[in-house]
Design a protein around this motif. Structure first.
Motif, mmCIF file in Angstrom:
data_model
loop_
_atom_site.group_PDB
_atom_site.id
_atom_site.type_symbol
_atom_site.label_atom_id
_atom_site.label_comp_id
_atom_site.label_asym_id
_atom_site.label_seq_id
_atom_site.Cartn_x
_atom_site.Cartn_y
_atom_site.Cartn_z
ATOM 1 N N PHE A 170 0.826 -1.210 0.000
ATOM 2 C CA PHE A 170 0.000 0.000 0.000
ATOM 3 C C PHE A 170 0.861 1.261 0.000
ATOM 4 O O PHE A 170 0.444 2.298 -0.530
ATOM 5 N N PHE A 171 2.035 1.191 0.571
ATOM 6 C CA PHE A 171 2.944 2.336 0.479
ATOM 7 C C PHE A 171 3.374 2.559 -0.969
ATOM 8 O O PHE A 171 3.452 3.706 -1.441
ATOM 9 N N GLY A 172 3.646 1.471 -1.693
ATOM 10 C CA GLY A 172 3.957 1.601 -3.111
ATOM 11 C C GLY A 172 2.789 2.158 -3.903
ATOM 12 O O GLY A 172 2.976 2.956 -4.841
ATOM 13 N N TRP A 173 1.555 1.752 -3.538
ATOM 14 C CA TRP A 173 0.390 2.308 -4.232
ATOM 15 C C TRP A 173 0.236 3.794 -3.938
ATOM 16 O O TRP A 173 -0.111 4.583 -4.816
ATOM 17 N N TRP A 174 0.514 4.198 -2.714
ATOM 18 C CA TRP A 174 0.477 5.620 -2.383
ATOM 19 C C TRP A 174 1.499 6.383 -3.222
ATOM 20 O O TRP A 174 1.223 7.508 -3.707
ATOM 21 N N LEU A 175 2.684 5.832 -3.399
ATOM 22 C CA LEU A 175 3.677 6.492 -4.259
ATOM 23 C C LEU A 175 3.174 6.591 -5.695
ATOM 24 O O LEU A 175 3.412 7.593 -6.377
ATOM 25 N N ALA A 176 2.473 5.557 -6.156
ATOM 26 C CA ALA A 176 1.910 5.614 -7.505
ATOM 27 C C ALA A 176 0.856 6.716 -7.603
ATOM 28 O O ALA A 176 0.756 7.401 -8.635
ATOM 29 N N VAL A 177 0.063 6.897 -6.552
ATOM 30 C CA VAL A 177 -0.939 7.970 -6.563
ATOM 31 C C VAL A 177 -0.271 9.330 -6.609
ATOM 32 O O VAL A 177 -0.707 10.242 -7.325
ATOM 33 N N LEU A 178 0.808 9.496 -5.876
ATOM 34 C CA LEU A 178 1.469 10.798 -5.798
ATOM 35 C C LEU A 178 2.382 11.064 -6.991
ATOM 36 O O LEU A 178 2.520 12.216 -7.416
ATOM 37 N N PHE A 179 3.018 10.019 -7.543
ATOM 38 C CA PHE A 179 4.027 10.223 -8.572
ATOM 39 C C PHE A 179 3.724 9.528 -9.895
ATOM 40 O O PHE A 179 4.095 10.019 -10.953
ATOM 41 N N GLY A 180 3.088 8.349 -9.828
ATOM 42 C CA GLY A 180 3.056 7.478 -10.997
ATOM 43 C C GLY A 180 1.893 7.685 -11.932
ATOM 44 O O GLY A 180 1.507 6.754 -12.633
ATOM 45 N N HIS A 181 1.303 8.861 -11.976
ATOM 46 C CA HIS A 181 0.150 9.110 -12.844
ATOM 47 C C HIS A 181 0.624 9.877 -14.086
ATOM 48 O O HIS A 181 0.558 11.091 -14.160
ATOM 49 N N GLY A 182 1.104 9.158 -15.060
ATOM 50 C CA GLY A 182 1.590 9.793 -16.279
ATOM 51 C C GLY A 182 2.383 8.805 -17.103
ATOM 52 O O GLY A 182 2.210 7.585 -17.000
ATOM 53 N N PHE A 183 3.299 9.343 -17.925
ATOM 54 C CA PHE A 183 4.064 8.509 -18.839
ATOM 55 C C PHE A 183 5.565 8.717 -18.676
ATOM 56 O O PHE A 183 6.336 8.460 -19.600
ATOM 57 N N ASP A 184 5.989 9.186 -17.503
ATOM 58 C CA ASP A 184 7.410 9.309 -17.212
ATOM 59 C C ASP A 184 7.898 8.022 -16.575
ATOM 60 O O ASP A 184 7.316 7.548 -15.582
#
Length: 820
Positions: A170-184
């Motif tokens: 869930f910590f990794g999912w939180w990082l995806a919510v904060l950072f991983g929304h895009g194509f970088d």
């Protein structure tokens, strides 16, 4: 001698009782009165004297003790049970079967000298009724999960690992919510280190629960995960395959985590925290600062709030999954505390208001349809489980709520269309978009490779190569995505990929509906009774939005959907799977654990550079988005990122900056030389990593031309034109190439190479006229006519001298003349 209180003959044995064995419940008695202790006889033999009562010997024997008897054969010893449970089971079986042997008195007969034997002692029968022995069957552990009582350390280790793995995931999912929304790439791979590790830990300690994954879903899930993973690895453009690989791994690991049946006390607060975080950021964007974005990623537009994301449509994609799920939990779960229901209702209301503020037409419609589907399933379940008197009320209330909800939904969608200038009619708003043309191009590209598709994210370059101006009109956007998840999968992964995806989705939906209809949900457990309806609602919302957008290509959203979908097969996991690592997991449990290891390691290893150098890449983002950073700082940030974590986007952007410095008239000669050299090197690296990117080839050709490397520039120009000529209106590759050929022709003309110069002039004129015909018109018609007259003057002058053009085998005519 008869006992006091007994009559003659009362001591005789009851033949029925002695034949049937001891009375049930008398597995051995201790001392009673003055009689001897009677031991607990083994199932194989029991003294017949105690079959009907207690044996009381004569209080004072009148004759001497008999002679020593010969050694008697010892009775067989009881075999010790392997374990306590096994011993109890053996005793239960023996008592139920009635397998008893009469114990024979081995005492020798009396001699003639001995006095006659004393009369047999009397037996006092039991005064109480004969107790009945009831066999209690022990619940045997399922074959898929048996515990190892001999290794408690393993059990304690497994129980300690599961919360840690769930926290990391869930910590990794939180990082995806904060950072991983895009194509970088660095934003897509940074969560892998935590989410991948946590999912592997959960899978390794939940083999028993994973073994209960139904076979049909197991086949579609494993086959689909491996197919998409291998296809991403084998993509024609590796960096584009690395864009899809986190989506495949993130969704697969999320389903596995959901199937491990995680503790709902951790899942629900995590989902609520993400929703409240979006709500807080969205309220700040709406009422304070519309340009606010989290962690330096600028927002694409300010037409609506985007929450923790940088694009409002991405937030709508999250809410369309969350609202049906959370709303069904409120209305479908019985027995919740009033305080909990109140808090959940507040979260739901905030999520609904936030969805309206996104101004996302597709997200609003999808969330409404998903919520309606979920409530419809909940209504059916209530109707089936309710009384006949209440069914009519349920139907009336549900019908009224449906009409009101649909009316409000259509009204809100029309308001959003009007606010965005698309007209009041939904058909007008949809027709004004260029997405229908993209759908047509995607369909044609799928038909070229119908079975396995063209590769991961192939549409981003295939759409440009096969652009249809008659269908797209004057639209000048860059179509990286189809804006239709189904055709995106077809174009990239073919019919096999779509069949596996839809097959798994259909199985989950059918499995959920059948579970609701059969009323197998356990209302006492908060994570079960409403999950089937919530999951079907979330899938319905994503399916609707997938028709007009690419929500499933956003990492945190597809992970959210994977968690919700994984909870459904996790419901069949048995409740007594306390220590799953020590169980007989058979095949499916270890197979899913191995799949989790493959997905987790693939996610981590394919982006190890992005994970290792994420601070460098974040500094690059800061320099790009900062208004205070100068060109030198920006170049230094690009150069460091290019050296440490290269990908074709970073290489191309760095080359563009260096080419700009090389062509800057205010720069020094040394700076221009260094910039041109770096631009050529970076463009070459970008072309190597993405050989099908026409923009890279075009800019590389310009850099080579400025470096006086004519032959290499000519080859790069022709590769770029082959990829970009259908979008000449946007890129103008033919015009730039015509200038390149005209400069070469002018140099040959000055060198008195008339025939070769004539050939270059005529080929330059062809490209110049085709560029104008394909609507690339940067200059006015007068300027165009002036340049064309200059070419015609040189061609006429050389032909009047009697020269004929020499052949140009290495320079092809414009492809628009060959394939109009």
């Amino acid at each position: 001698m008869p006992l006091k209180g007994s009559s003659e003959g009362e001591g005789d044995e009851d033949p029925k009782r002695s034949a049937a064995g001891p009375p049930k419940g008398s597995r051995g008695l201790g001392k009673q009165g003055s009689g001897p202790e009677i031991r607990k006889a083994p199932p194989a033999a029991l003294p017949a004297e105690v079959a009907g009562g207690i044996h009381l010997p004569d209080p004072a024997p009148l004759s001497p003790a008999p002679a020593d008897p010969p050694p008697a054969e010892a009775p067989p010893e009881d075999p010790p049970p392997a374990t306590e449970e096994a011993g109890d089971d053996a005793w239960d079986d023996a008592w139920d079967d009635g397998d008893w042997d009469e114990e024979v008195d081995e005492t020798p007969e009396h001699s003639e000298e001995a006095p006659p034997p004393r009369p047999a002692p009397e037996v006092v029968p039991f005064a109480t009724p004969k107790p009945q022995l009831r066999r209690v069957k022990k619940r045997k552990a399922p074959k898929s999960a048996t515990t190892h009582a001999s290794n408690p350390a393993v059990e304690r280790f497994a129980r300690a690992i599961r919360p840690t793995g769930l926290f990391l995931f869930f910590f990794g999912w939180w990082l995806a919510v904060l950072f991983g929304h895009g194509f970088d790439l660095h934003r897509l791979y940074w969560p892998a280190l935590f989410a991948g590790t946590g999912a592997i830990m959960l899978a390794a300690t939940s083999l028993g629960r994973l073994s209960d994954f139904p076979w049909t879903g197991f086949f579609f899930f494993c086959a689909g995960s491996l197919y998409f993973l291998v296809s991403a690895w084998a993509s024609p453009v590796y960096d584009l395959g690395r864009l899809d690989l986190p989506l495949v791994c993130g969704f697969g690991l999320s389903v596995i985590v959901g199937a491990t049946k995680p503790d709902w006390r951790y899942v629900a607060p995590t989902l609520a925290a993400v929703a409240l975080g979006h709500a807080a950021a969205g309220i700040y964007q709406e009422f304070v600062d519309p340009t606010f974005a989290v962690f330096r990623h600028p927002r694409s537009d300010t037409f609506g709030v985007s929450g923790l994301y940088y694009h409002r449509n991405y937030l709508a994609g999250f809410l369309e999954i969350f609202i049906p799920f959370w709303g069904t939990m409120i209305f479908g779960h019985r027995g919740a505390r009033p305080l909990t229901v109140g808090f959940n209702t507040i979260v739901l209301v905030l999520a609904g208001a936030l969805l309206v503020l996104t101004n996302s037409r597709g997200g609003l419609a999808a969330a409404g349809i998903g919520f309606l589907v979920a409530m419809f399933i909940v209504g059916i379940a209530r109707w089936r489980s309710g009384r006949r008197k209440t069914r009519g009320a349920i139907i009336a209330l549900g019908g009224t709520a449906t009409v009101v909800f649909v009316t409000a939904l259509v009204f809100l969608v029309r308001i959003v269309f009007q606010q965005r200038g698309k007209g009041a009619q939904l058909s007008e708003g949809i027709a004004d978009e260029g997405r229908l043309g993209l759908v047509g191009i995607a369909y044609e590209r799928w038909m070229s490779q119908p079975l396995f598709g063209n590769g991961s994210r192939s549409f981003s370059y295939e759409a440009i190569t096969h652009w249809d101006p008659s269908r797209m009109g004057t639209w000048v956007g860059s179509p990286n995505m189809v804006h239709n998840d189904y055709l995106q999968v077809l174009a990239d992964y073919g019919a096999v990929g779509l069949i596996l995806l839809l097959g798994f989705t259909a199985w989950v939906v059918i499995f959920a509906v059948r579970r609701v209809m059969s009323a197998r949900t356990d209302r006492r457990r908060p994570g079960e009774g409403w999950i089937p309806a919530a999951m079907v609602g979330a899938i319905a919302a994503s399916a609707v939005h997938g028709l007009v957008d690419f929500n499933l290509h956003i990492l945190p959203n597809i992970m959210m959907l994977g968690i919700v979908v994984g909870l459904m097969p996790g419901m069949v996991a048995r409740k007594n799977h306390e220590v799953d690592i020590a169980g007989k997991a058979r095949f499916k449990g270890p197979a899913l654990a191995i799949l989790a290891v493959i997905l987790g390691l693939s996610w981590i290893t394919n982006g190890w550079r992005e994970i290792l150098y994420v601070p460098t890449l974040l500094r690059l983002e800061e320099a790009v988005n900062s208004t205070e950073a100068d060109d030198d700082d920006l170049l230094d940030a690009y150069r460091e990122a290019f050296q440490k974590a290269p990908n074709f986007r970073i290489a191309r952007s760095y080359a563009d900056k260096e080419l700009g410095r090389a062509t800057d008239p205010d720069a020094t000669a040394l700076a221009q030389e260094i910039g041109l050299s770096e631009a050529v090197r970076a463009y070459a690296a970008s072309a190597e990593r993405h050989p099908l990117d026409g923009i890279t080839h075009l800019n590389h050709a310009v850099a080579l031309r400025n470096a006086d490397r004519f032959d290499e520039a000519t080859e790069a120009f022709q590769r770029a034109i082959d990829l970009l000529w259908r979008r000449e209106q946007k890129y103008g590759a033919m015009l730039v190439f015509s200038v390149h050929l005209a400069q070469k022709a002018d140099a040959l003309f000055e060198a008195k190479e008339r025939a070769e110069a004539l050939a270059y002039f005529e080929r330059a004129k062809q490209y110049f006229q085709e560029s104008w015909r394909l609507n690339h018109r940067p200059d006015s018609y007068q300027d165009h006519k002036q340049d064309l007259d200059w070419l015609d003057a040189h061609i006429d002058h050389i032909r009047k001298k009697g020269f004929l053009p020499s052949p140009l085998p290495n320079i092809k005519p414009p492809p628009s003349l060959v394939d109009p």
